[in-house]
Design an enzyme around this catalytic site. Structure first.
Site, PDB file in Angstrom:
ATOM      1  N   GLY A  13       0.868  -1.155   0.044  1.00  0.00           N
ATOM      2  CA  GLY A  13      -0.071   0.008  -0.060  1.00  0.00           C
ATOM      3  C   GLY A  13       0.856   1.424  -0.081  1.00  0.00           C
ATOM      4  O   GLY A  13       0.529   2.321   0.737  1.00  0.00           O
ATOM      5  N   ALA A  16       3.248   2.783  -5.221  1.00  0.00           N
ATOM      6  CA  ALA A  16       2.720   1.826  -6.255  1.00  0.00           C
ATOM      7  C   ALA A  16       1.540   1.174  -6.140  1.00  0.00           C
ATOM      8  O   ALA A  16       0.705   0.968  -7.192  1.00  0.00           O
ATOM      9  CB  ALA A  16       4.253   0.876  -6.091  1.00  0.00           C
ATOM     10  N   SER A  43       0.275  -4.496   4.920  1.00  0.00           N
ATOM     11  CA  SER A  43       0.923  -4.809   6.453  1.00  0.00           C
ATOM     12  C   SER A  43       0.655  -3.728   7.050  1.00  0.00           C
ATOM     13  O   SER A  43       0.927  -2.525   6.775  1.00  0.00           O
ATOM     14  CB  SER A  43       2.455  -5.193   6.193  1.00  0.00           C
ATOM     15  OG  SER A  43       2.839  -5.198   7.538  1.00  0.00           O
ATOM     16  N   ILE A  49       7.997   3.404   2.229  1.00  0.00           N
ATOM     17  CA  ILE A  49       9.082   3.894   2.206  1.00  0.00           C
ATOM     18  C   ILE A  49       9.117   5.213   2.335  1.00  0.00           C
ATOM     19  O   ILE A  49      10.148   5.843   2.997  1.00  0.00           O
ATOM     20  CB  ILE A  49       9.990   3.674   0.722  1.00  0.00           C
ATOM     21  CG1 ILE A  49      11.291   4.178   0.812  1.00  0.00           C
ATOM     22  CG2 ILE A  49       9.132   4.410  -0.441  1.00  0.00           C
ATOM     23  CD1 ILE A  49      12.559   3.164   0.220  1.00  0.00           C
ATOM     24  N   VAL A  51       9.279   8.280   0.830  1.00  0.00           N
ATOM     25  CA  VAL A  51      10.408   9.038  -0.109  1.00  0.00           C
ATOM     26  C   VAL A  51       9.655   8.936  -1.350  1.00  0.00           C
ATOM     27  O   VAL A  51       9.023   8.206  -1.767  1.00  0.00           O
ATOM     28  CB  VAL A  51      11.847   8.967  -0.016  1.00  0.00           C
ATOM     29  CG1 VAL A  51      12.297   9.488   1.187  1.00  0.00           C
ATOM     30  CG2 VAL A  51      12.050   7.435  -0.230  1.00  0.00           C
ATOM     31  N   LYS A  82       6.297  21.299 -10.400  1.00  0.00           N
ATOM     32  CA  LYS A  82       7.555  20.881 -11.072  1.00  0.00           C
ATOM     33  C   LYS A  82       7.408  21.103 -12.269  1.00  0.00           C
ATOM     34  O   LYS A  82       6.548  20.564 -13.037  1.00  0.00           O
ATOM     35  CB  LYS A  82       7.796  19.608 -10.733  1.00  0.00           C
ATOM     36  CG  LYS A  82       9.146  18.822 -11.280  1.00  0.00           C
ATOM     37  CD  LYS A  82       9.525  17.679 -10.959  1.00  0.00           C
ATOM     38  CE  LYS A  82      10.585  17.068 -11.878  1.00  0.00           C
ATOM     39  NZ  LYS A  82      10.837  15.590 -11.723  1.00  0.00           N
ATOM     40  N   PRO A 102      13.857  21.072 -18.781  1.00  0.00           N
ATOM     41  CA  PRO A 102      12.563  21.485 -18.530  1.00  0.00           C
ATOM     42  C   PRO A 102      11.742  20.421 -18.868  1.00  0.00           C
ATOM     43  O   PRO A 102      11.966  19.451 -19.757  1.00  0.00           O
ATOM     44  CB  PRO A 102      12.595  22.923 -19.451  1.00  0.00           C
ATOM     45  CG  PRO A 102      13.734  22.525 -20.402  1.00  0.00           C
ATOM     46  CD  PRO A 102      14.647  21.830 -20.038  1.00  0.00           C
ATOM     47  N   VAL A 188       1.062 -10.562   4.812  1.00  0.00           N
ATOM     48  CA  VAL A 188       1.123 -11.768   4.123  1.00  0.00           C
ATOM     49  C   VAL A 188       2.176 -12.753   4.718  1.00  0.00           C
ATOM     50  O   VAL A 188       3.490 -12.217   4.870  1.00  0.00           O
ATOM     51  CB  VAL A 188       1.547 -11.556   2.784  1.00  0.00           C
ATOM     52  CG1 VAL A 188       1.691 -12.529   1.824  1.00  0.00           C
ATOM     53  CG2 VAL A 188       0.614 -10.374   2.051  1.00  0.00           C
ATOM     54  N   ILE A 352       8.233   6.798  -9.994  1.00  0.00           N
ATOM     55  CA  ILE A 352       6.889   6.812 -10.036  1.00  0.00           C
ATOM     56  C   ILE A 352       6.183   6.817 -11.653  1.00  0.00           C
ATOM     57  O   ILE A 352       5.124   6.212 -11.839  1.00  0.00           O
ATOM     58  CB  ILE A 352       6.175   7.973  -9.247  1.00  0.00           C
ATOM     59  CG1 ILE A 352       6.867   7.793  -7.832  1.00  0.00           C
ATOM     60  CG2 ILE A 352       4.833   8.027  -9.185  1.00  0.00           C
ATOM     61  CD1 ILE A 352       6.667   8.973  -7.005  1.00  0.00           C
TER      62      ILE A 352
HETATM   63  C1  LIG Z   1      15.740   7.865  -1.594  1.00  0.00           C
HETATM   64  C2  LIG Z   1      14.851   7.721  -2.486  1.00  0.00           C
HETATM   65  C3  LIG Z   1      14.407   8.951  -3.420  1.00  0.00           C
HETATM   66  C4  LIG Z   1      13.252   8.625  -4.391  1.00  0.00           C
HETATM   67  N1  LIG Z   1      12.617   9.806  -4.796  1.00  0.00           N
HETATM   68  C5  LIG Z   1      11.997   9.390  -5.945  1.00  0.00           C
HETATM   69  C6  LIG Z   1      11.530  10.375  -6.771  1.00  0.00           C
HETATM   70  O1  LIG Z   1      11.884  11.775  -6.557  1.00  0.00           O
HETATM   71  N2  LIG Z   1      10.448  10.352  -7.620  1.00  0.00           N
HETATM   72  C7  LIG Z   1      10.308   9.150  -8.075  1.00  0.00           C
HETATM   73  O2  LIG Z   1       9.548   8.903  -8.911  1.00  0.00           O
HETATM   74  N3  LIG Z   1      10.571   7.997  -7.223  1.00  0.00           N
HETATM   75  C8  LIG Z   1      11.349   8.192  -6.108  1.00  0.00           C
HETATM   76  N4  LIG Z   1      11.881   7.198  -5.466  1.00  0.00           N
HETATM   77  C9  LIG Z   1      10.975   5.887  -5.834  1.00  0.00           C
HETATM   78  C10 LIG Z   1       9.843   5.894  -5.026  1.00  0.00           C
HETATM   79  O3  LIG Z   1       9.832   6.341  -3.586  1.00  0.00           O
HETATM   80  C11 LIG Z   1       9.156   4.613  -5.084  1.00  0.00           C
HETATM   81  O4  LIG Z   1       9.070   4.492  -6.650  1.00  0.00           O
HETATM   82  C12 LIG Z   1       7.644   4.877  -4.823  1.00  0.00           C
HETATM   83  O5  LIG Z   1       7.550   5.181  -3.533  1.00  0.00           O
HETATM   84  C13 LIG Z   1       6.932   3.482  -4.735  1.00  0.00           C
HETATM   85  O6  LIG Z   1       7.288   2.500  -3.792  1.00  0.00           O
HETATM   86  P1  LIG Z   1       6.607   1.198  -3.392  1.00  0.00           P
HETATM   87  O7  LIG Z   1       5.024   1.493  -3.205  1.00  0.00           O
HETATM   88  O8  LIG Z   1       6.977   0.437  -4.625  1.00  0.00           O
HETATM   89  O9  LIG Z   1       7.321   0.474  -2.110  1.00  0.00           O
HETATM   90  P2  LIG Z   1       6.942   0.953  -0.485  1.00  0.00           P
HETATM   91  O10 LIG Z   1       6.490   2.328  -0.356  1.00  0.00           O
HETATM   92  O11 LIG Z   1       8.101   0.487   0.102  1.00  0.00           O
HETATM   93  O12 LIG Z   1       5.634   0.017  -0.090  1.00  0.00           O
HETATM   94  C14 LIG Z   1       5.490  -1.357   0.090  1.00  0.00           C
HETATM   95  C15 LIG Z   1       4.250  -1.864   0.736  1.00  0.00           C
HETATM   96  O13 LIG Z   1       4.473  -3.155   0.556  1.00  0.00           O
HETATM   97  C16 LIG Z   1       3.764  -3.551   1.906  1.00  0.00           C
HETATM   98  N5  LIG Z   1       4.372  -4.949   2.366  1.00  0.00           N
HETATM   99  C17 LIG Z   1       5.486  -5.318   2.278  1.00  0.00           C
HETATM  100  N6  LIG Z   1       5.691  -6.643   2.696  1.00  0.00           N
HETATM  101  C18 LIG Z   1       4.521  -7.036   3.137  1.00  0.00           C
HETATM  102  C19 LIG Z   1       3.995  -7.961   3.730  1.00  0.00           C
HETATM  103  N7  LIG Z   1       4.570  -9.166   3.951  1.00  0.00           N
HETATM  104  N8  LIG Z   1       2.651  -8.264   3.782  1.00  0.00           N
HETATM  105  C20 LIG Z   1       1.717  -7.271   3.523  1.00  0.00           C
HETATM  106  N9  LIG Z   1       2.163  -6.116   2.918  1.00  0.00           N
HETATM  107  C21 LIG Z   1       3.499  -5.893   2.730  1.00  0.00           C
HETATM  108  C22 LIG Z   1       4.149  -2.475   2.796  1.00  0.00           C
HETATM  109  O14 LIG Z   1       3.130  -2.304   4.033  1.00  0.00           O
HETATM  110  C23 LIG Z   1       3.988  -1.401   2.042  1.00  0.00           C
HETATM  111  O15 LIG Z   1       2.527  -0.910   2.050  1.00  0.00           O
HETATM  112  C24 LIG Z   1      12.752   7.418  -4.410  1.00  0.00           C
HETATM  113  C25 LIG Z   1      13.456   6.170  -3.414  1.00  0.00           C
HETATM  114  C26 LIG Z   1      14.240   6.521  -2.752  1.00  0.00           C
HETATM  115  C27 LIG Z   1      14.916   5.218  -2.190  1.00  0.00           C
END
Ligand SMILES: Cc1cc2nc3c(=O)[nH]c(=O)nc-3n(C[C@H](O)[C@H](O)[C@H](O)COP(=O)(O)OP(=O)(O)OC[C@H]3O[C@@H](n4cnc5c(N)ncnc54)[C@H](O)[C@@H]3O)c2cc1C
Length: 514
Positions: A13, A16, A43, A49, A51, A82, A102, A188, A352
């Site tokens: 959640g 992504a 979860s 994350i 960020v 932006k 740009p 999970v 993203i």
């Molecule tokens: C330092 C940094 C800077 C960034 N800056 C940018 C930016 O400027 N622009 C950009 O486009 N992207 C950026 N990103 C990437 C961006 O943060 C991610 O692509 C975006 O937040 C998507 O994350 P996610 O949803 O894939 O993962 P997460 O936010 O990590 O979510 C993972 C989810 O999985 C769930 N989960 C995990 N294990 C289980 C389990 N066993 N059971 C149930 N649920 C579980 C967690 O509860 C959570 O809800 C950056 C990343 C980093 C590290």
């Protein structure tokens, strides 16, 4: 009868997971009445994350398509405009070394490639300023639209900066209240497989078993389904892109009405670069560096120098980055999106946008049944592999054009061993002509089009040796386009409000809904 794909289960959640849920549920609203379901399992114990504050203009159409109000998005996610990114000290490291990437295309981009003309005659001004107003709008701290411009429409093309901690809950409310997405808060514990290797169901701690037809792995860096369960290997890209650690900090403004940049400011450092993103209530700043080239102490010092005295008392968060992606993205009945699919580094905010494009592809190409799923999966893998490869090339381009020799990090970055072959070939080609339409950029929905390559190449002083006699009689058109750009720039600079003023007005009065 072949069983239709009816039950979509998303694990995760974060940005992504909720974007994927919104895009799939909005696209299949009609089928919801006949039993099509989208379930998101998240979860309650593993945080997101939190960020990822820079986006790409695709976010406008994504949010519009899933039915989000742009005004609500500004009000609830600490959102700002932006208009691209500025890159300081990337080429020579000198104080006046800076260029813009740009979001507006060069004037008349679909009609004529202005690069050869600029190389021949326009060298007094930067390429960006000669062909596009947006660098000057950013210099002036202007917004990309007016309060009278309806939601999602632009005067100058724009994306957003946002608070990642607020974005996922905002999308969650929209998806569950407006789009019928089922939200299950549960850990999970086990992923149960069918005889053919597919995922049959998830066993959770709090909500029992959750069966599904298609599983979308948005579990973040853990890649619980595609990586851990289905065993798809990770392709490491750290031999090309060296940055592997981020130090992130949230910095308050000195006063609530302090000017706010409407572009990401990216400043090169000794062993990486610092992002600086202005949100209405604070700045998000982070140093992305290579731990092979800097100790954490030295990186903390560089970050503190950049932020200044304001850093005192603020907590700096260390985030490890593993540069790379899964070798395939869709295997059996499981497809990974977001960090579960991979991550490179946040330069150019490519993560993203890839989530949005992947979610759209899944929603549009939703396999009718299991029998055709492998065909869809093969297409998805082909397009997605191409996109990751392209992003690696584009990010590396920023490093490989440097002339900096003041630290090992920059010297190692131009070592040919670290440059992908395709990028080497493109750079060789572009010595004799500039990238434009008839280059390799032939796929629908390129993440970074030829215009992006032009801005970075010529912003960093790359020289294409164009033949002076090869103008094909277009000098007069080029002169007109450059003149048109100057006129558009003058008009926009006189009309557009200051960035912070417009955001305040959006909070007070709202944008006109469409
Ligand atoms: C330092 C940094 C800077 C960034 N800056 C940018 C930016 O400027 N622009 C950009 O486009 N992207 C950026 N990103 C990437 C961006 O943060 C991610 O692509 C975006 O937040 C998507 O994350 P996610 O949803 O894939 O993962 P997460 O936010 O990590 O979510 C993972 C989810 O999985 C769930 N989960 C995990 N294990 C289980 C389990 N066993 N059971 C149930 N649920 C579980 C967690 O509860 C959570 O809800 C950056 C990343 C980093 C590290």
């Amino acid at each position: 009868m072949v069983r239709p794909i009816q039950n979509i289960v998303i694990v995760g959640g974060g940005t992504a997971g909720w974007l994927a849920a919104g895009v799939i549920a909005a696209r299949h609203q009609g089928r919801m009445k006949t039993g099509f379901t989208v379930t998101l399992v998240e979860s309650p114990n593993i945080g997101i994350i939190g960020v990822g504050e820079g986006t790409w203009p695709t976010m406008r159409s994504t949010l519009e398509k899933i039915g989000v109000s742009e005004t609500a998005f500004f009000r609830e996610c600490d959102t700002a405009f932006k208009q691209g990114a500025s890159f300081a000290r990337w080429t020579t490291g000198a104080a006046n070394d800076a260029y813009y990437h740009p979001l507006m295309l060069p004037q008349g981009f679909t009609q004529l490639n202005l690069v050869p003309h600029w190389l021949r005659s326009g060298r007094g001004r930067s390429f960006c300023d000669a062909v596009c107003p947006q660098g000057q709008l950013c210099d002036d701290g202007l917004a990309p639209k007016m309060i009278t411009t309806p939601e999602y429409q632009a005067v100058a093309n724009y994306a957003y900066h946002l608070d990642a901690g607020k974005f996922a809950p905002f999308l969650q409310r929209h998806c569950t209240e407006k789009l019928g997405v089922r939200h299950v808060q549960a850990d999970v514990l086990t992923v149960n497989r069918a005889e053919n290797g597919d995922i049959a169901s998830l066993t959770t701690r709090q909500a029992g078993d959750i069966p599904g037809d298609l599983f979308v792995d948005c579990s973040g860096f853990s890649a619980l389904l595609l990586g851990k369960t289905l065993g798809v290997p990770f392709k490491d890209c750290s031999d090309v892109l060296f940055c592997d650690t981020a130090l992130a900090v949230q910095v308050p403004y000195e006063t609530p009405d302090a000017p706010m940049a409407s572009h990401t400011i990216s400043t090169a450092q000794k062993a990486g670069w610092i992002w600086d993103i202005g949100l209405p209530t604070r700045r998000g700043i982070g140093y992305v560096y290579s731990s092979r080239h800097s100790s954490e102490e030295a990186a903390q010092e560089e970050l503190a120098r950049y932020v200044g005295p304001a850093i005192k008392g603020l907590s700096v968060r260390k985030i490890p980055i593993r540069s790379g992606h899964r070798e395939t993205f869709w295997k059996n009945n499981c497809v990974a999106v977001g960090l579960a699919a991979g991550f490179l580094e946040p330069l150019e905010a490519s993560a993203i946008v890839l989530v949005e494009l992947s979610a759209k592809l899944i929603a549009e190409q939703m396999p009718a049944n299991r029998e055709v799923m492998d065909i869809v999966a093969a297409r998805f893998n082909d397009v997605t592999s191409y996109r990751w490869g392209r992003i690696v090339d584009f990010l590396k381009l920023h490093y490989v054009l440097t002339k900096r020799t003041d630290s090992r990090f920059w010297i190692d970055n131009v070592d040919p061993v670290s440059v992908p072959d395709r990028l080497k070939n493109l750079l060789l080609l572009w010595k004799y002509r500039s990238p434009w339409f008839f280059d390799e950029f032939d796929r629908l929905e390129e993440v970074f089009p030829a215009a992006s390559y032009q801005y970075v190449l010529y912003g960093m002083g790359f020289r294409s040796e164009v033949d002076p006699s090869d103008s094909d009689g277009t000098d007069a058109i080029a002169a007109r386009l450059v003149e048109e750009n100057a006129a558009v720039t003058r008009r926009m600079r006189s009309q557009l409000p200051k960035n912070r003023d417009l955001i305040r007005k959006i909070h007070d009065f709202g944008l006109q809904p469409i």
